[in-house]
Design an enzyme around this catalytic site. Structure first.
Site, PDB file in Angstrom:
ATOM      1  CG  ASP A 332      -1.748   1.298   1.355  1.00 11.32           C
ATOM      2  OD1 ASP A 332      -2.803   1.285   0.574  1.00 11.32           O
ATOM      3  OD2 ASP A 332      -1.763   2.082   2.223  1.00 11.32           O
ATOM      4  CD  GLU A 383      -2.423   2.384  -3.204  1.00 12.37           C
ATOM      5  OE1 GLU A 383      -3.497   3.387  -3.390  1.00 12.37           O
ATOM      6  OE2 GLU A 383      -1.912   2.458  -2.111  1.00 12.37           O
TER       7      GLU A 383
END
Length: 656
Positions: A332, A383
């Site tokens: 993330d 990401e």
């Protein structure tokens, strides 16, 4: 009454090689010794505890077994700043924390950074956990080690376990389908094992290859969706025990489904029982808030310059791969790690005056080298929302070492295009075609994720212009475009049936929509797209090279048309795609192709079974010679309004 067994500074548990690796940042399996472990010492069964707190004056283990009293079970410190203690008689399930006396004498209570289980929120104690489990997925793991996921069809269903479905007495599967109906307000979360009963068959039915779980690492605040992690080695107790989660993963593998978890090494919350100022000092975080704090998120940033912190994070990633057989991690907020000025007004430059966090870059490269070395065949997905070069390239080629990167540019441009009224799309045609200028610069995964259906953005259905029928046509064409564009696929839960309101972490999906034909038809379309995607190697085998893609026409902005060919050079097979994003039908349209023969329609998002107008091609089409054009042959097709159509050359029939 529990008795104390102090362990000398030089112990059988931490050898000199362990301590050297700890100091160097190469103690990859530090979770095997730090934390709480059920074992025997000097012939006595009990629990061994170890915690890193180099700036503490004293550390004790506290719990119900000693009335949570500091000093009842003091720990011994070794030369690496790791405190150790063996307590005979303790067993799995015991609640505990570390009582840490800081440099100025204050005693603070902390959960175990390496703890394998925590109490259900709002309680915060760690639990001594037994991670024994008898796995039945060796065939899956063997196959995984032998395959390169970049060559495979990957269609990911992104799920938040707490809001996919809750439990309720009126929540059985429908007699007509395996999908659920909405539960009553306030119903409890399903357990990992119950999710295995409900979610796994649903994913099989829909045809997804993988499930991606929003963080299931332990977190105190439901509203963070799991992205503010306290327990980097603990599956959240919201849904059950470690063994329950192991059973869920095991069942996924036996059903042919890979499991990806969202993993958050970029920041952590300030909760008092967690990592923040763990031993009274900025132990896990950078000391200067200009580097060590994300004020917009209210979180702290890991200090990637400390080998011990890198040990902690590297061990966490390997822990999930090894103890829980996870098939991949989606890392993330990588951009927040890479840039020192990310979402900051004040920031500290690196040693060369630049904005790059060189320590985080080194950590990410080290992470990917190690996890692929030890677990070939897994997925490591970034990401990453910027133009950082070679995110998904190997480290030996100057990359960060991920094998996939979310294509945030494609997502933003495509959704922006689809939100434009169809009659005005000619002026925005470049937003649609721009992604192919860079599509092969990275190993991209196309993602329509949870981030696009919250915070006032509306769900995909809500983003589409026009009345409900037009919204549904646009949604069908978006899904068709997703499955034909180069790149692997990720779809957030609810998108597969046209959820009509924003995702709410506290509520179920609107499963009742499947009682209505338009949403049941979208549901059927996603099933069929997944089926055709997996069947046609041309749609996935060469996702990351121009060898797998060829434009037929990318310049017909006046009619809102694009057409292209997806190819598998190894087999010679191809799929021809025409996309119409305007509300006009184009009959007797000549679609250029390279090879002569009979072409069959594989998917048409305008088919009546999907809720469209039914302008389909029920019979195969014969090519025509087109000598005056750039293409030697053409198919004369009827292009439906706001639709995506796929054709495939039929294989020549074998004699006899």
């Amino acid at each position: 009454m529990y008795t104390e067994a102090r362990i000398p500074a030089e112990t059988i548990y931490f050898q000199s090689a362990d301590l050297e690796a700890w100091r160097n940042g190469t103690y990859y399996h530090s979770y095997e010794k730090l934390g709480a472990h059920v074992r025997s010492h000097a012939g006595q069964p009990g629990v061994y505890f170890a915690v890193w707190a180099p700036h503490a004056q004293a550390v004790s283990v506290v719990g119900d077994f000693n009335g949570w009293q500091f000093g009842q079970h003091p720990m011994a410190r070794n030369e690496a700043g790791i405190w150790e203690l063996f307590i005979p008689g303790l067993q799995a399930g015991e609640k505990y924390k570390y009582a840490i006396q800081t440099g100025w004498g204050e005693v603070i209570l902390k959960t175990d950074p390496y703890g394998h289980q925590q109490e259900l929120r709002p309680d915060t104690a760690s639990l001594v956990a037994d991670l024994s489990y008898r796995w039945s997925d060796e065939a899956w793991l063997t196959q995984r080690r032998q395959r390169n996921p970049q060559d495979l069809p990957i269609s990911v269903y992104e799920v938040h376990l707490g809001s996919w479905l809750h439990d309720s007495l009126d929540n059985p599967p429908s007699e007509q389908r395996s999908v659920p109906v909405t539960s009553k307000p306030g119903a409890r979360h399903l357990t990992y094992r119950e999710l295995g009963d409900r979610l796994i068959p649903y994913i099989q039915e829909m045809g997804f290859t993988h499930i991606e779980l929003l963080p299931i690492t332990e977190h105190p605040f439901d509203g963070s969706w799991g992205y503010q992690v306290v327990g980097f080695f603990a599956p959240t107790s919201r849904y059950g025990t470690p063994q329950d989660f192991m059973a869920f993963v095991d069942r996924c593998h036996q059903a042919g489904i890979g499991v990806i978890i969202d993993w958050v090494p970029g920041h952590f919350p300030k909760d008092g029982h967690g990592l923040a100022r763990f031993d009274g000092s900025t132990l896990f975080e950078y000391p200067d808030p200009r580097k060590g704090e994300h004020k917009g998120w209210g979180t702290l940033v890991f200090d990637y310059g400390k080998p011990q912190v890198c040990n902690f994070l590297l061990s966490s990633a390997l822990f999930w791969l090894e103890k829980y057989h996870i098939d991949g991690i989606r890392v993330d907020a990588v951009a927040s790690m890479l840039y020192l000025d990310y979402d900051r007004e004040e920031w500290l430059p690196n040693q060369y005056g630049g904005r790059e966090n060189l320590e985080a870059v080194a950590f990410l490269r080290h992470l990917n080298e190690k996890i692929f070395e030890q677990h070939p065949g897994i997925l490591s997905i970034a990401e990453e929302s910027t133009a950082w070069e070679k995110v998904s390239h190997p480290t030996y080629a100057g990359g960060l070492g991920f094998n996939f990167k979310w294509n945030m540019g494609w997502m933003n441009d495509t959704l922006r295009y689809f939100q434009v009224h169809p009659q005005d799309r000619s002026n925005h045609h470049g937003s649609l075609t721009f992604s192919l200028w860079y599509a092969f610069s990275e190993h991209f995964m196309l993602s329509l994720s949870h981030d696009e259906v919250v915070h006032g953005k509306g769900h995909l259905f809500q983003k589409m212009p026009g009345d409900d029928r037009q919204k549904l046509a646009n949604l069908r064409s978006l899904l068709g475009y997703l499955f034909t564009h180069p790149g692997k696929k990720t779809l957030f839960m609810g998108m597969e049936f046209g959820q009509t309101r924003e995702w709410n972490v506290e509520m179920d999906l609107d499963w009742w929509l499947l009682d209505h034909d338009p949403h049941r038809q979208i549901h059927q379309l996603v099933q069929d797209l997944n089926r055709v995607y997996r069947q046609e190697s041309a749609l996935y085998a060469e996702d990351f090279s121009s060898d797998g893609f060829e434009w037929i026409d990318c310049n017909d902005q006046a009619r809102g048309l694009i057409s292209f060919i997806r190819k598998d050079p190894a087999t010679g097979e191809s799929v021809v795609v025409v996309c119409n994003f305007k509300p006009n039908q184009y009959r007797n349209y000549w679609l250029g192709v390279r090879e002569p023969g009979r072409y069959e329609e594989r998917i048409n998002t305008d088919a009546a079974c999907y809720g469209g107008d039914g302008l389909v091609h029920p019979q195969p089409l014969e090519t025509r010679a087109w000598e005056a054009a750039a293409w030697p042959y053409a198919l004369e097709v009827n292009v439906p309004a706001i639709a995506v159509v796929m054709f495939k050359l039929q294989s020549p029939q074998q004699p006899g």
